[in-house]
Design an enzyme around this catalytic site. Structure first.
Site, PDB file in Angstrom:
ATOM      1  N   ASP A  38       0.872-114.322-112.393  1.00  0.00           N
ATOM      2  CA  ASP A  38       1.474-113.782-113.605  1.00  0.00           C
ATOM      3  C   ASP A  38       0.438-112.977-114.392  1.00  0.00           C
ATOM      4  O   ASP A  38      -0.562-113.530-114.852  1.00  0.00           O
ATOM      5  CB  ASP A  38       2.014-114.937-114.460  1.00  0.00           C
ATOM      6  CG  ASP A  38       2.895-114.442-115.595  1.00  0.00           C
ATOM      7  OD1 ASP A  38       2.959-113.216-115.816  1.00  0.00           O
ATOM      8  OD2 ASP A  38       3.521-115.288-116.253  1.00  0.00           O
ATOM      9  N   ASP A  39       0.664-111.692-114.507  1.00  0.00           N
ATOM     10  CA  ASP A  39      -0.219-110.786-115.262  1.00  0.00           C
ATOM     11  C   ASP A  39      -1.568-110.560-114.577  1.00  0.00           C
ATOM     12  O   ASP A  39      -2.544-110.181-115.230  1.00  0.00           O
ATOM     13  CB  ASP A  39      -0.474-111.274-116.706  1.00  0.00           C
ATOM     14  CG  ASP A  39       0.781-111.283-117.572  1.00  0.00           C
ATOM     15  OD1 ASP A  39       1.861-110.973-117.055  1.00  0.00           O
ATOM     16  OD2 ASP A  39       0.662-111.601-118.770  1.00  0.00           O
ATOM     17  N   CYS A  78       7.265-109.624-117.321  1.00  0.00           N
ATOM     18  CA  CYS A  78       7.650-110.778-116.495  1.00  0.00           C
ATOM     19  C   CYS A  78       9.114-110.825-116.068  1.00  0.00           C
ATOM     20  O   CYS A  78       9.428-110.812-114.882  1.00  0.00           O
ATOM     21  CB  CYS A  78       7.346-112.071-117.252  1.00  0.00           C
ATOM     22  SG  CYS A  78       5.634-112.216-117.770  1.00  0.00           S
ATOM     23  N   ARG A  82      10.627-110.331-112.170  1.00  0.00           N
ATOM     24  CA  ARG A  82      11.045-111.492-111.367  1.00  0.00           C
ATOM     25  C   ARG A  82      12.496-111.371-110.907  1.00  0.00           C
ATOM     26  O   ARG A  82      12.839-111.733-109.776  1.00  0.00           O
ATOM     27  CB  ARG A  82      10.865-112.775-112.195  1.00  0.00           C
ATOM     28  CG  ARG A  82       9.418-113.155-112.313  1.00  0.00           C
ATOM     29  CD  ARG A  82       9.090-113.856-113.614  1.00  0.00           C
ATOM     30  NE  ARG A  82       7.656-113.739-113.825  1.00  0.00           N
ATOM     31  CZ  ARG A  82       6.767-114.639-113.400  1.00  0.00           C
ATOM     32  NH1 ARG A  82       7.180-115.740-112.804  1.00  0.00           N
ATOM     33  NH2 ARG A  82       5.478-114.435-113.573  1.00  0.00           N
ATOM     34  N   LYS A 136       6.570-120.759-112.896  1.00  0.00           N
ATOM     35  CA  LYS A 136       7.281-120.114-114.009  1.00  0.00           C
ATOM     36  C   LYS A 136       8.571-119.456-113.535  1.00  0.00           C
ATOM     37  O   LYS A 136       8.564-118.711-112.557  1.00  0.00           O
ATOM     38  CB  LYS A 136       6.350-119.075-114.637  1.00  0.00           C
ATOM     39  CG  LYS A 136       7.026-118.127-115.609  1.00  0.00           C
ATOM     40  CD  LYS A 136       5.995-117.381-116.411  1.00  0.00           C
ATOM     41  CE  LYS A 136       6.516-116.041-116.852  1.00  0.00           C
ATOM     42  NZ  LYS A 136       5.550-115.305-117.669  1.00  0.00           N
ATOM     43  N   HIS A 138      11.455-118.018-116.001  1.00  0.00           N
ATOM     44  CA  HIS A 138      11.616-116.899-116.935  1.00  0.00           C
ATOM     45  C   HIS A 138      12.810-116.007-116.634  1.00  0.00           C
ATOM     46  O   HIS A 138      12.787-114.791-116.872  1.00  0.00           O
ATOM     47  CB  HIS A 138      10.327-116.057-117.004  1.00  0.00           C
ATOM     48  CG  HIS A 138      10.084-115.548-118.393  1.00  0.00           C
ATOM     49  ND1 HIS A 138       8.966-114.851-118.763  1.00  0.00           N
ATOM     50  CD2 HIS A 138      10.840-115.655-119.519  1.00  0.00           C
ATOM     51  CE1 HIS A 138       9.038-114.540-120.046  1.00  0.00           C
ATOM     52  NE2 HIS A 138      10.171-115.031-120.529  1.00  0.00           N
ATOM     53  N   SER A 161       7.220-118.417-120.286  1.00  0.00           N
ATOM     54  CA  SER A 161       5.768-118.250-120.232  1.00  0.00           C
ATOM     55  C   SER A 161       5.112-119.390-120.998  1.00  0.00           C
ATOM     56  O   SER A 161       5.734-120.010-121.873  1.00  0.00           O
ATOM     57  CB  SER A 161       5.355-116.929-120.885  1.00  0.00           C
ATOM     58  OG  SER A 161       6.021-115.863-120.264  1.00  0.00           O
ATOM     59  N   HIS A 235      -1.484-115.628-116.982  1.00  0.00           N
ATOM     60  CA  HIS A 235      -0.850-115.321-118.267  1.00  0.00           C
ATOM     61  C   HIS A 235      -1.503-116.209-119.328  1.00  0.00           C
ATOM     62  O   HIS A 235      -1.759-117.384-119.081  1.00  0.00           O
ATOM     63  CB  HIS A 235       0.651-115.622-118.153  1.00  0.00           C
ATOM     64  CG  HIS A 235       1.479-115.149-119.305  1.00  0.00           C
ATOM     65  ND1 HIS A 235       1.371-115.679-120.574  1.00  0.00           N
ATOM     66  CD2 HIS A 235       2.436-114.185-119.381  1.00  0.00           C
ATOM     67  CE1 HIS A 235       2.232-115.069-121.375  1.00  0.00           C
ATOM     68  NE2 HIS A 235       2.887-114.150-120.675  1.00  0.00           N
ATOM     69  N   ASP A 287       3.407-110.343-110.949  1.00  0.00           N
ATOM     70  CA  ASP A 287       4.666-109.833-111.517  1.00  0.00           C
ATOM     71  C   ASP A 287       4.514-108.525-112.289  1.00  0.00           C
ATOM     72  O   ASP A 287       5.447-107.751-112.425  1.00  0.00           O
ATOM     73  CB  ASP A 287       5.336-110.889-112.401  1.00  0.00           C
ATOM     74  CG  ASP A 287       4.528-111.204-113.666  1.00  0.00           C
ATOM     75  OD1 ASP A 287       3.293-110.977-113.678  1.00  0.00           O
ATOM     76  OD2 ASP A 287       5.129-111.680-114.643  1.00  0.00           O
ATOM     77  N   ASN A 288       3.328-108.296-112.840  1.00  0.00           N
ATOM     78  CA  ASN A 288       3.063-107.047-113.590  1.00  0.00           C
ATOM     79  C   ASN A 288       1.552-106.930-113.784  1.00  0.00           C
ATOM     80  O   ASN A 288       0.804-107.860-113.471  1.00  0.00           O
ATOM     81  CB  ASN A 288       3.806-107.024-114.934  1.00  0.00           C
ATOM     82  CG  ASN A 288       3.557-108.245-115.800  1.00  0.00           C
ATOM     83  OD1 ASN A 288       4.428-109.113-115.937  1.00  0.00           O
ATOM     84  ND2 ASN A 288       2.369-108.359-116.370  1.00  0.00           N
ATOM     85  N   LYS A 308      -0.071-104.084-118.298  1.00  0.00           N
ATOM     86  CA  LYS A 308       1.223-104.694-118.607  1.00  0.00           C
ATOM     87  C   LYS A 308       1.950-103.929-119.710  1.00  0.00           C
ATOM     88  O   LYS A 308       1.334-103.511-120.701  1.00  0.00           O
ATOM     89  CB  LYS A 308       0.970-106.136-119.049  1.00  0.00           C
ATOM     90  CG  LYS A 308       2.206-106.909-119.463  1.00  0.00           C
ATOM     91  CD  LYS A 308       1.859-108.357-119.766  1.00  0.00           C
ATOM     92  CE  LYS A 308       3.070-109.145-120.203  1.00  0.00           C
ATOM     93  NZ  LYS A 308       2.761-110.583-120.406  1.00  0.00           N
TER      94      LYS A 308
HETATM   95 MG    MG Z   1       3.818-111.347-116.250  1.00  0.00          MG
END
Ligand code: MG
Length: 462
Positions: A38-39, A78, A82, A136, A138, A161, A235, A287-288, A308
């Protein structure tokens, strides 16, 4: 003696028939593991050039598999990213795209991933796969939007998150703190649709997710399985378990990423130990892009511009590593365009599940490319920010119709004519060549018109 052999024949025949499905499955329907950070930024792994974050397990995964240079996610944040990964559809089609005011799902969101969407898990479950989501989610917190309503047998993780369940009165900017206090957060760890722990010990989360993943693999070693392992980190707020605290040359962010790397190693080691490595495709991505405004606790997109929240390459181009010993060529570097949108078609092809034909699927099948049997099938990438197309890449060229820094008070900036970059020549998007290539701009504008003409946005879920 002859009589004795003849009497054994039926036994041998039964044994042959009994093992036949197992053999056929070994060849035809591999297990699939998707590991999502994540991130995490394009430049955050050793095998993508980071000088001080140590990622020996991911580096080894890349050395034993295929590393993508041009792997894209379908959104800059996010939730929509996803939704796209699990459904193979641009998030605007499922109503999960959001806008600049409502970018991701919150605890107040009225909807979530609609029940009629077909996820990778639902499709593979229909083919007898055991399915598990860890980490996660989300994609909505109402019962009809949770993983257990989307084809997953089990869910162990957080619904949002890790910064989205703060305690009352925490200091401003707490998530970006270099020394975050555990008592600032009151996250709920879920088992399926029930709360298991609150507040959740965030420092042991990666470790416990990993134990759950190892258990799932061991328990399902005899049947095909699909594991969607979506880490909470890196994240913010960042927490690592004791073993990793204050160990990385890159500081707290490095501690957290190095623990993720350890986790990937545990998953791959478990597959090896269980003799499942030659029958399991593992795909790692994020994810990003990195959350750059978080300064030292945010990641890095390497030579790419932006992060992001932005449709510059740093926001949506991600590490992408495919691993499947004996099937995916070891040490290969793939410079073709590919996307998390393509995972659905790829997984369903491998699992012998039909690709849904009653809806538009934006992904293409990556298996020819992964197995070295053919070229990539993606020539176009559409960069959405919320529910708006900001940029399109066709072949080597990327045109920006709108640009946005991601987390800036400055509003998005429109460009007419669009900015144009040749990405292989200029991955950092520094040299606008629009004036020299009006024909390329006309062609990409036509792609935008074609896309818009057929687009039917889904009911908004934010
Ligand atoms: Mg993310």
């Amino acid at each position: 003696m002859r009589k004795y052999i003849l009497s054994l024949l039926p036994v041998a025949f039964v044994a042959l028939v009994a093992t036949a499905p197992a053999v056929a499955r070994a060849e035809k329907s591999p297990n699939i593991v998707i590991i999502l950070a994540d991130d995490l930024g394009y430049g955050d792994l050793g095998c993508y050039g980071h000088p001080s974050i140590r990622t020996p397990n991911l580096d080894r995964m890349a050395a034993e598999g295929m590393r993508f240079t041009d792997f894209y996610v379908a959104a800059t944040v996010c939730t929509p990213s996803r939704a796209a990964l699990l459904t193979g559809r641009l998030p605007i089609r499922s109503g999960m795209s959001g806008d600049l005011q409502h970018r991701v799902q919150t605890r107040n969101s009225p909807g979530g991933l609609p029940p009629e969407e077909i996820t990778i898990a639902r499709a593979l479950k229909g083919k007898g796969y055991a399915t598990q989501a860890i980490g996660k989610w989300h994609l909505g917190h109402y019962p009809q939007n949770l993983p257990t309503s989307h084809g997953f047998d089990n869910f162990y993780g957080l619904r949002w998150s890790n910064d989205m369940e703060p305690t009352r009165g925490i200091p401003k900017g707490s998530s970006g703190n270099l020394d975050p206090k555990p008592e600032w957060w009151n996250c709920t760890l879920m088992r399926n649709d029930q709360p298991l722990e609150q507040p959740t010990d965030l420092s042991t989360l990666t470790k416990r997710y990993t134990e759950e993943a190892v258990r799932f693999i061991e328990q399902n070693r005899k049947k095909p399985f699909f594991l969607y392992f979506a880490h909470t980190y890196p994240h913010v707020p960042l927490f690592a378990s004791k073993q990793f605290q204050k160990t990385s040359p890159r500081g707290l962010y490095g501690d957290v990423v190095e623990e993720l790397d350890w986790s990937v190693g545990q998953v791959l080691d478990t597959l090896r130990k269980q003799g499942l490595d030659k029958n399991t495709l593992v795909f790692f991505t994020s994810d990003n892009g990195p959350w750059l405004v978080k300064d030292q606790v945010g990641g890095c997109a390497g030579l790419l511009q932006g992060g992001k929240g932005s449709t510059w390459e740093g926001g949506m181009r991600e590490p992408g590593i495919a691993w499947w010993p004996g099937h995916v060529k070891a040490g290969s570097v793939n410079r073709e365009m590919a996307s998390s949108l393509d995972l659905l078609s790829t997984c369903l092809t491998l699992g012998k599940a039909p690709i849904p034909s009653d809806r538009i699927i934006d992904g293409v099948d990556m298996t020819p490319m992964l197995l070295g049997k053919g070229p990539g099938q993606r020539n176009l990438m559409i960069y959405y920010n919320g529910d708006e197309v900001y940029a399109i890449r066709k072949g080597p060229y990327k045109a920006h119709f709108t640009t946005f820094a991601g987390y800036s008070k400055e509003p998005p900036e429109k460009h007419d004519p669009p900015l144009l970059f040749h990405l292989p020549n200029d991955p950092g998007e520094r040299f606008n060549i629009a004036a020299e290539h009006p024909e390329v701009i006309a062609d990409i504008k036509q792609e935008l018109e074609n896309h818009r003409a057929k687009l039917v946005p889904g009911k908004r879920q934010y």
